[in-house]
Design an enzyme around this catalytic site. Structure first.
Site, PDB file in Angstrom:
ATOM      1  N   CYS A 114       7.028 -34.574 -47.522  1.00 10.96           N
ATOM      2  CA  CYS A 114       7.087 -35.897 -47.346  1.00 10.96           C
ATOM      3  C   CYS A 114       6.093 -35.612 -48.909  1.00 10.96           C
ATOM      4  O   CYS A 114       5.185 -36.445 -48.865  1.00 10.96           O
ATOM      5  CB  CYS A 114       6.544 -37.065 -46.487  1.00 10.96           C
ATOM      6  SG  CYS A 114       7.112 -38.676 -47.137  1.00 10.96           S
ATOM      7  N   ARG A 120      -4.377  -9.252 -48.779  1.00 14.12           N
ATOM      8  CA  ARG A 120      -3.325  -9.388 -49.651  1.00 14.12           C
ATOM      9  C   ARG A 120      -2.468  -8.381 -50.001  1.00 14.12           C
ATOM     10  O   ARG A 120      -1.062  -8.534 -49.492  1.00 14.12           O
ATOM     11  CB  ARG A 120      -3.517 -10.576 -50.938  1.00 14.12           C
ATOM     12  CG  ARG A 120      -2.539 -10.892 -52.071  1.00 14.12           C
ATOM     13  CD  ARG A 120      -2.542 -11.231 -53.094  1.00 14.12           C
ATOM     14  NE  ARG A 120      -4.047 -12.446 -52.760  1.00 14.12           N
ATOM     15  CZ  ARG A 120      -4.238 -13.708 -52.595  1.00 14.12           C
ATOM     16  NH1 ARG A 120      -3.286 -14.303 -52.744  1.00 14.12           N
ATOM     17  NH2 ARG A 120      -5.652 -14.043 -52.499  1.00 14.12           N
ATOM     18  N   ARG A 122       0.482 -22.457 -50.853  1.00 15.22           N
ATOM     19  CA  ARG A 122      -0.257 -21.951 -51.883  1.00 15.22           C
ATOM     20  C   ARG A 122       0.218 -22.203 -53.304  1.00 15.22           C
ATOM     21  O   ARG A 122      -0.494 -22.667 -54.137  1.00 15.22           O
ATOM     22  CB  ARG A 122      -0.147 -20.377 -52.272  1.00 15.22           C
ATOM     23  CG  ARG A 122      -0.043 -19.694 -50.854  1.00 15.22           C
ATOM     24  CD  ARG A 122      -0.481 -18.126 -50.994  1.00 15.22           C
ATOM     25  NE  ARG A 122      -1.828 -17.675 -52.004  1.00 15.22           N
ATOM     26  CZ  ARG A 122      -1.680 -17.489 -52.738  1.00 15.22           C
ATOM     27  NH1 ARG A 122      -0.160 -17.415 -53.694  1.00 15.22           N
ATOM     28  NH2 ARG A 122      -2.780 -16.830 -53.488  1.00 15.22           N
TER      29      ARG A 122
HETATM   30  C1  LIG Z   1     -14.689 -11.299 -47.158  1.00 17.82           C
HETATM   31  C2  LIG Z   1     -13.115 -10.948 -47.083  1.00 17.82           C
HETATM   32  N1  LIG Z   1     -12.868 -10.269 -47.260  1.00 17.82           N
HETATM   33  C3  LIG Z   1     -11.549  -9.342 -47.257  1.00 17.82           C
HETATM   34  C4  LIG Z   1     -10.949 -10.389 -47.636  1.00 17.82           C
HETATM   35  C5  LIG Z   1      -9.200 -10.801 -48.032  1.00 17.82           C
HETATM   36  O1  LIG Z   1      -9.105 -10.690 -49.224  1.00 17.82           O
HETATM   37  P1  LIG Z   1      -7.382 -10.465 -49.759  1.00 17.82           P
HETATM   38  O2  LIG Z   1      -6.490 -11.110 -49.185  1.00 17.82           O
HETATM   39  O3  LIG Z   1      -7.403 -10.748 -50.927  1.00 17.82           O
HETATM   40  O4  LIG Z   1      -7.833  -8.871 -50.170  1.00 17.82           O
HETATM   41  C6  LIG Z   1     -11.079 -12.166 -47.878  1.00 17.82           C
HETATM   42  C7  LIG Z   1     -10.790 -12.860 -48.632  1.00 17.82           C
HETATM   43  O5  LIG Z   1     -10.723 -12.562 -49.961  1.00 17.82           O
HETATM   44  C8  LIG Z   1     -13.156 -11.893 -48.078  1.00 17.82           C
HETATM   45  O6  LIG Z   1     -13.171 -13.448 -47.948  1.00 17.82           O
HETATM   46  N1  LIG Z   2      -5.696 -18.072 -48.752  1.00 22.67           N
HETATM   47  C1  LIG Z   2      -6.297 -18.247 -50.250  1.00 22.67           C
HETATM   48  C2  LIG Z   2      -7.206 -16.768 -50.006  1.00 22.67           C
HETATM   49  C3  LIG Z   2      -8.184 -16.563 -49.269  1.00 22.67           C
HETATM   50  C4  LIG Z   2      -9.089 -15.396 -49.584  1.00 22.67           C
HETATM   51  C5  LIG Z   2      -9.965 -15.171 -48.447  1.00 22.67           C
HETATM   52  N2  LIG Z   2     -11.510 -15.537 -48.314  1.00 22.67           N
HETATM   53  C6  LIG Z   2      -5.071 -17.807 -50.938  1.00 22.67           C
HETATM   54  O1  LIG Z   2      -3.994 -17.982 -50.531  1.00 22.67           O
HETATM   55  O2  LIG Z   2      -5.168 -16.829 -51.983  1.00 22.67           O
END
Ligand SMILES: Cc1ncc(COP(=O)(O)O)c(C=O)c1O
Ligand SMILES: N[C@@H](CCCC[NH3+])C(=O)O
Length: 441
Positions: free
Chosen positions: A367, A299, A336
């Protein structure tokens, strides 16, 4: 870099010209004309700057560092190509993500293969592709890996994913290290010793160390420091008990981002150097000298370089509640808000300097009553044909998009210095039935 002033959240290269938003030197109305809406727009210069920030700031003269981009946050051939260009490693959690990384030309040795339920086919695929490191989740997976490495006469490296019981404060759906987590194995679970012994004994597996990930969208830095202490202390105990050298510690990702002008944020330039300081001090305290320390930002790498552009259809006043601005996408391109009650900010991209006049809800066209992207936001008077843009929406939007209501998935463009690359084409209606034409009736 975020400049937030009042309700303005100007990210990366975005700027206002003639009352309109430009990103990477390109006007968003030009993007709409050319590629339609909804559209994911990535500010490439901003993204590449952040990649460089991670690479240059998370560095130590005591160990090698790997920045392994968590591709689940957002991936495609172009994105994986940028990871390769900037010397990142990549974290994949499925055969599909692995395929994209390999097709983009990533060195297989730079791939970490994650996942709590890797199938035998996926393990076989990863072994034949020469994937660098398996991050082992459970005992069954370890048995399969052991067996397949023998049958296929392949060597591989492995880390064991552990849960030291830190409950980072975030939405409960994205906590990962609680004792009932579906990921990894608790450090308090006695079975962890069977796993460690099996890893040590496996002839074709080079057991390199441990992995941990405290959860996602965590904005309080203290959890990352606590995690470093927990994993290093555990490593020290194991290293003594089994008389082994631990060569790698992977601290995962989870670094939180700012979605709205009011929400908390992490300043990555300074956080990453302080993080390195804490890691170095903790390693010294426990007298551990791994060769490699890795992190897995997902992220935090992509989110604030990504925008989602929509066209406004109708504006509706209901008997109660805020007036609704309807956009031509919704939970199919960004699940989200309905899944985690995530909050976002928005602008009318063609009315950037108009006086804010009303509080609105922004709802999609799916929908579902829960298909509301923003519960309350002040905007200038909105009308059909306006362009509504949601900044800081690059992570877990395109990657979690769906064809619900048979909405074609939007395209993805990267913009930089006035140039546009259409990295992913918008799906057509024909694409929606492409896998359905194989029979005749
Ligand atoms: C093992 C692992 N590494 C990295 C991430 C990446 O997390 P983020 O996108 O919050 O940095 C995730 C997702 O939560 C994860 O499960
Ligand atoms: N999908 C989640 C994050 C998951 C991270 C992966 N373990 C989000 O939108 O915040």
């Amino acid at each position: 870099m975020i400049e937030s002033e009042g309700t303005l959240l100007l990210l990366g290269t975005s700027e206002i010209k003639n009352n309109e938003l430009y990103i990477g030197g390109v006007s968003v109305s030009d993007l709409k004309e050319k590629f339609g809406t909804p559209l994911y727009i990535i500010d490439q210069a901003d993204l590449e700057d952040r990649m460089e920030t991670f690479v240059t700031q998370f560095k130590s003269d005591q160990f090698e560092t790997h920045i392994s981009y968590a591709s689940k946050a957002f991936t495609n051939l172009y994105m994986a190509g940028l990871c390769k260009k900037h010397g990142l490693h990549i974290d994949v959690v499925s055969g599909g993500e692995l395929f994209v990384a390999l097709e983009a030309g990533m060195d297989p040795a730079h791939i970490y293969f994650h996942g709590n339920n890797k199938t035998a086919d996926e393990i076989e695929y990863a072994l034949s592709a020469g994937v660098g490191t398996f991050v082992i989740d459970n005992i069954q997976e370890l048995r399969w890996l052991n067996q397949l490495t023998k049958e296929m006469e392949k060597q591989t490296q492995a880390l064991l994913r552990i849960n030291p019981g830190i409950e980072a404060s975030t939405h409960k759906y994205i906590q990962t290290t609680t004792n009932d987590s579906k990921f990894g194995i608790s450090t308090d679970d006695e079975k962890i010793h069977d796993m460690i012994q099996s890893l040590i004994d496996a002839p074709q597996i080079d057991f390199r160390g441990f992995h941990c990930h405290v959860g996602s969208q965590v904005t309080d830095e203290k959890y990352f420091f606590q995690e470093a202490e927990a994993i290093v202390s555990f490593t020290s105990t194991i290293s003594k008990r089994y008389d082994i050298d631990i060569k790698e510690i992977n601290l995962g990702g989870g670094f939180g981002v700012q979605h709205t002008p009011e929400s908390p944020s992490i300043d990555f330039e300074s956080f990453l150097t302080r993080y390195i300081d804490v890691i170095e001090a903790t390693l010294q305290k426990y007298k551990i000298k791994p060769e490699v320390i890795s992190i897995e930002p997902g992220r935090s790498m992509i989110n604030n370089s990504g925008y989602t552009l929509y066209s406004v259809g109708h504006v509706k006043h209901t008997l109660e509640g805020l007036p609704l601005i309807f956009v031509d996408g919704g939970m199919s391109d960004n699940p989200r808000p309905s899944l985690y009650e995530a909050e976002y900010h928005a602008y009318l991209a063609n009315k950037m300097e108009n006086q804010v006049s009303e509080n609105y809800r922004v709802a999609g066209k799916l929908c579902e009553s829960g298909d509301v992207l923003i519960q309350s936001i002040e905007l200038p008077a909105a009308e059909s044909g306006d362009l509504l843009i949601i900044p800081a929406s690059g992570a877990y939007t395109y990657s979690m998009s769906s064809n619900y209501n048979l909405m074609p998935r939007p395209g993805v463009v990267f913009v930089k210095e006035g140039q546009v690359v259409e990295a992913v084409k918008r799906q057509s209606y024909q694409d929606l039935i492409v896998n359905q034409r194989h029979y005749s009736n």
